[in-house]
Design an enzyme around this catalytic site. Structure first.
Site: not given
Length: 257
Positions: A129, A189
């Site tokens: 990520d 996120c």
């Protein structure tokens, strides 16, 4: 290596596919794939790689399961909260298919340990990520001529690409993002949100491309980025041009000229 009667039964739906067959299934059983990250992308990817019979999977993740993971990280359940993701994933995948050996590496991959963590791998599936990890993986894959399947997700969008930057005319992941970095004020996120089912799509698609690269079925997706918009919904494919000045693959292009 001949397939056992149990394997012929387990993988029958693969074997009857003309594009895969027994030879393709044997290639999967002999493959050694690294999965970087057991999060929203890695969790479903791991399920399908193990189910497909990938013989050896090296799982690299140093994180622990948290309650807010469970909306999208389908390898884990409520009782797993607080445990290491790699350990829980290995335990659950072992129940799914004993043909797949899961080697866990509970470390965070970086430029210092990437060679140690990825040596001996046939293919890398990157579901991490952050750009620092992704670029470290990309540079290593390019230098060592190992195919890279890179998957990313944000809110309602999925991006999938297969990179072989050491080949003439084919870009590496760094050609796509340049020297991207993770800004301290970058939205995450947890701040922007992500639809759980989109991560399932991303992980399954990444597993599909890893299986494609291993068995050789279908067309070559190299040099293309596939972008799926879940809001529309729509799918488009972008061709990525090889950057001759790329720090990841530009040197190799010069050597091959």
């Amino acid at each position: 290596m001949a397939l056992s009667d149990a394997q012929l039964d387990r993988y029958a739906r693969h074997i009857v596919l003309r594009e895969i067959g027994g030879a393709g299934q044997q290639a999967l059983l002999a493959a050694h794939v690294a999965v970087v990250g057991a999060g929203g992308i890695g969790a479903p990817a791991l399920l399908y790689l193990a189910a497909a019979g990938v013989g050896r999977i090296r799982l690299i993740d140093d994180d622990r399961v948290s309650l807010d993971n469970l909306q999208r990280q389908v390898l884990f359940g409520t009782d797993d909260v607080g445990e290491g993701k790699a350990e829980v994933a290995a335990r659950n995948l072992a129940r799914l298919n004993s043909d797949s050996r899961i080697d866990i590496v509970p470390e965070r991959l970086d430029t210092e340990n990437v060679d140690r963590l990825l040596t001996g791998i046939d293919l890398v599936l990157d579901g991490s990520d952050n750009f620092a990890t992704r670029l470290a993986v990309s540079d290593w894959c390019t230098a060592n001529r190992v195919p890279l399947v890179s998957a990313a997700i944000g809110q309602f969008q999925v991006q999938i690409g297969t990179f072989r930057g050491w080949l003439p005319g084919q870009p590496c992941y760094r050609c796509f993002v340049g020297d991207a970095f993770d800004a301290e004020d970058c939205d995450t996120c947890s701040e922007l949100g992500v639809l759980g089912a989109m991560t399932g799509l991303a992980g399954s698609w990444a597993a599909l491309e890893a299986i494609r690269a291993t068995t050789g079925f279908g067309g070559d997706p190299g040099g293309k980025l596939h972008v799926f918009d879940g809001l529309a919904p729509s799918l488009r494919t972008i061709r990525i041009v090889k950057d001759p000045a790329c720090r990841g693959c530009g040197r190799l292009q010069t050597e091959q000229a």
